[in-house]
Write an enzyme that holds these catalytic residues in place. Structure first.
Site, PDB file in Angstrom:
ATOM      1  N   ASP A  94       0.847  -1.184   0.000  1.00  0.00           N
ATOM      2  CA  ASP A  94       0.000   0.000   0.000  1.00  0.00           C
ATOM      3  C   ASP A  94       0.886   1.238   0.000  1.00  0.00           C
ATOM      4  OD1 ASP A  94       0.847   0.236   2.620  1.00  0.00           O
ATOM      5  OD2 ASP A  94      -1.088  -0.240   3.507  1.00  0.00           O
ATOM      6  N   SER A  95       0.324   2.370  -0.332  1.00  0.00           N
ATOM      7  CA  SER A  95       1.130   3.553  -0.649  1.00  0.00           C
ATOM      8  C   SER A  95       1.664   4.286   0.564  1.00  0.00           C
ATOM      9  CB  SER A  95       0.289   4.535  -1.464  1.00  0.00           C
ATOM     10  OG  SER A  95      -0.738   5.085  -0.651  1.00  0.00           O
ATOM     11  N   GLY A  96       1.122   3.994   1.735  1.00  0.00           N
ATOM     12  CA  GLY A  96       1.489   4.745   2.927  1.00  0.00           C
ATOM     13  C   GLY A  96       0.512   5.845   3.255  1.00  0.00           C
ATOM     14  N   GLY A  97      -0.424   6.108   2.350  1.00  0.00           N
ATOM     15  CA  GLY A  97      -1.379   7.184   2.569  1.00  0.00           C
ATOM     16  C   GLY A  97      -2.208   6.997   3.825  1.00  0.00           C
ATOM     17  N   PHE A  98      -2.703   5.795   4.038  1.00  0.00           N
ATOM     18  CA  PHE A  98      -3.545   5.548   5.221  1.00  0.00           C
ATOM     19  C   PHE A  98      -2.763   5.810   6.503  1.00  0.00           C
ATOM     20  CE2 PHE A  98      -5.106   2.741   8.593  1.00  0.00           C
ATOM     21  CZ  PHE A  98      -6.428   3.176   8.684  1.00  0.00           C
ATOM     22  N   ASP A 148      -3.109   8.267  -2.160  1.00  0.00           N
ATOM     23  CA  ASP A 148      -4.398   8.955  -2.117  1.00  0.00           C
ATOM     24  C   ASP A 148      -4.572   9.656  -0.788  1.00  0.00           C
ATOM     25  OD1 ASP A 148      -4.551   6.546  -0.670  1.00  0.00           O
ATOM     26  OD2 ASP A 148      -6.723   6.457  -0.911  1.00  0.00           O
ATOM     27  N   GLN A 191     -12.257   6.834  -3.980  1.00  0.00           N
ATOM     28  CA  GLN A 191     -12.707   7.427  -2.729  1.00  0.00           C
ATOM     29  C   GLN A 191     -14.073   8.074  -2.929  1.00  0.00           C
ATOM     30  OE1 GLN A 191     -11.480   7.090   0.194  1.00  0.00           O
ATOM     31  NE2 GLN A 191      -9.315   6.531  -0.044  1.00  0.00           N
ATOM     32  N   GLY A 218     -11.506   4.044   1.782  1.00  0.00           N
ATOM     33  CA  GLY A 218     -12.379   4.833   2.631  1.00  0.00           C
ATOM     34  C   GLY A 218     -13.509   4.065   3.263  1.00  0.00           C
ATOM     35  N   ASP A 268      -7.737  -7.327   2.349  1.00  0.00           N
ATOM     36  CA  ASP A 268      -6.633  -7.439   3.299  1.00  0.00           C
ATOM     37  C   ASP A 268      -7.077  -6.852   4.626  1.00  0.00           C
ATOM     38  OD1 ASP A 268      -4.901  -4.779   4.169  1.00  0.00           O
ATOM     39  OD2 ASP A 268      -6.195  -4.441   2.441  1.00  0.00           O
ATOM     40  N   CYS A 306     -12.008 -27.322  12.022  1.00  0.00           N
ATOM     41  CA  CYS A 306     -10.812 -26.805  11.361  1.00  0.00           C
ATOM     42  C   CYS A 306      -9.738 -27.892  11.280  1.00  0.00           C
ATOM     43  CB  CYS A 306     -10.267 -25.599  12.131  1.00  0.00           C
ATOM     44  SG  CYS A 306      -8.775 -24.877  11.418  1.00  0.00           S
ATOM     45  N   CYS A 308      -6.445 -27.182  10.440  1.00  0.00           N
ATOM     46  CA  CYS A 308      -5.092 -26.632  10.514  1.00  0.00           C
ATOM     47  C   CYS A 308      -4.266 -27.390  11.552  1.00  0.00           C
ATOM     48  CB  CYS A 308      -5.129 -25.130  10.835  1.00  0.00           C
ATOM     49  SG  CYS A 308      -5.427 -24.702  12.560  1.00  0.00           S
ATOM     50  N   CYS A 311      -5.219 -26.817  15.286  1.00  0.00           N
ATOM     51  CA  CYS A 311      -6.400 -27.529  15.778  1.00  0.00           C
ATOM     52  C   CYS A 311      -6.173 -29.041  15.838  1.00  0.00           C
ATOM     53  CB  CYS A 311      -7.605 -27.190  14.905  1.00  0.00           C
ATOM     54  SG  CYS A 311      -8.172 -25.476  15.105  1.00  0.00           S
ATOM     55  N   HIS A 337      -3.814 -20.068  13.271  1.00  0.00           N
ATOM     56  CA  HIS A 337      -5.190 -20.554  13.127  1.00  0.00           C
ATOM     57  C   HIS A 337      -6.091 -19.517  12.465  1.00  0.00           C
ATOM     58  CE1 HIS A 337      -9.163 -22.146  13.955  1.00  0.00           C
ATOM     59  NE2 HIS A 337      -9.451 -20.942  14.445  1.00  0.00           N
TER      60      HIS A 337
END
Length: 379
Positions: A94-98, A148, A191, A218, A268, A306, A308, A311, A337
């Site tokens: 991600d761009s770092g904007g957030f 952004d 946005q 957003g 994500d 599950c 995994c 578990c 998990h």
């Protein structure tokens, strides 16, 4: 030829959800997909080998944090992020904007970029569309995100309109600054908050720039769940069918399924690993806060449904003991998990799309999870 392309394989007759495949320089990704977050070039407590073992197809890292530590120059010298962290599959940055807009209380938004203070040291920093692209080019991720503005929720319409227009101008500058088009692709970020006309304006602006993929930004920033679904319902149809659609920052089971039904391909979120470090586990019947006293003598698995390795091999009582004692191994087990649970959920979602029964699958999951009960809680 763009570095990243999307292949639509099937549309679910029952729900309209998409089954697809994203092709990148480091392999193809089956969609819809959840991407584990490795902010600082690591998914907390887990190794790349474990991520591959559980079925992770792509991970996300953060431009802002890697710019600060260790620095994009060091990662570039190491051969790029894939080599640096020993991850051979696709990476999205991600761009770092957030982070700029969420971590720094002192910031000054200008047309050229954002002046702000390092959230660690207090040092004055400046991040622009050009700088965000330069850092991500150095990192070598397969998918880079445009820089952004991330407006707060809620935001007045006049402010949001100016923000959307600035984000569109910044998006154009990102494309102009991108220097490695054969090996890396840039996705634009739509946005506009809750405002349908502004979402349409943002989408039209970005589509005119012909990005190889588009994110819906957003959302998952404090708005009610029904607002997020409503925004998706009028935003995703605006986006090109032949390109991937990415909903940023969403990682709860119900939101993933609801997002897929509304046309989203990629997700994500730090949620599964963040709550894991508090002893909260995602299961097929709802959340289990394993640190609670009632699990002290519970020798069953976190989730009987599950498969995994956590578990299969460790009890709730043992994991509770580790978490209560702040043992790292306990956090590793709960993190493993939770990520396995979401990755397996998305595989089940893909299978339900193949079988044209995603709405039925949603109802089954929601019933088991308790989402249909009055006052039901997620995370």
């Amino acid at each position: 030829m763009t570095a990243v392309t999307y292949e639509l394989i099937k549309t679910c007759k029952q729900s309209g959800a998409r089954l697809g495949r994203i092709h990148t320089p480091h392999g193809s990704i089956e969609t819809p997909i959840f991407m584990p977050v490795g902010t600082l070039a690591t998914v907390k407590t887990l190794s790349p080998e474990e991520l591959e073992e559980m079925g992770s197809q792509i991970i996300l890292s953060n431009t802002y944090h890697l710019w600060l530590r260790p620095g994009e120059d060091i990662i570039e010298e190491a051969g790029g992020l894939h080599s640096f962290m020993n991850w051979k599959k696709p990476i999205l940055t991600d761009s770092g904007g957030f982070q700029v807009f969420s971590l720094s209380d002192l910031r000054d938004i200008k047309e050229e970029g954002v002046h702000f203070r390092n959230h660690i040291s207090g040092e004055k920093l400046f991040l622009s569309p050009e700088k965000a692209m330069q850092i991500q080019n150095s990192l070598g991720s397969d998918i880079m995100m445009a820089f952004d503005e991330c407006p707060p929720y809620p935001a007045e319409r006049d402010y949001m309109k100016k923000s959307v227009e600035r984000t569109s101008r910044w998006a154009e500058r990102c494309l102009e600054a991108h220097k490695n088009t054969e090996k890396q692709a840039v996705f634009g970020i739509v946005q506009g908050g809750e405002y349908e006309d502004l979402r349409k304006q943002s989408a039209e602006d970005l589509i005119s720039l012909d990005f190889p993929g588009y994110a819906v930004g957003g959302l998952s920033v404090g708005e009610p769940k029904d607002v997020m679904n409503k925004v998706l319902e009028f935003t995703t149809p605006l986006l090109p069918e032949e390109k991937p659609r990415y909903l940023m920052g969403v990682g709860s089971a119900d939101s993933l399924i609801d997002g897929v039904i509304r046309g989203i391909d990629m997700f994500d979120c730090v949620l599964p690993t963040r709550v894991a470090r508090n002893g909260t586990c995602m299961t097929s019947t709802g959340r289990v806060v394993v640190r609670n006293a009632k699990y002290a003598r519970d020798f069953g698995p976190l989730d009987e449904n599950c498969s995994c390795h956590v578990c299969r091999n460790y009890s709730r009582a043992y994991i509770r003991h580790l978490v209560k004692c702040n043992e790292t191994f306990g956090f590793r087990l709960t993190s493993y998990h939770n990520l396995y649970f979401l990755l397996e959920l998305m595989e089940q979602v893909r299978q339900a799309i193949r079988e044209d029964r995603l709405l039925d699958f949603r109802d089954e999951v929601f019933e088991k999870y308790g989402f249909n009960k009055p006052g039901a809680k997620n995370f």
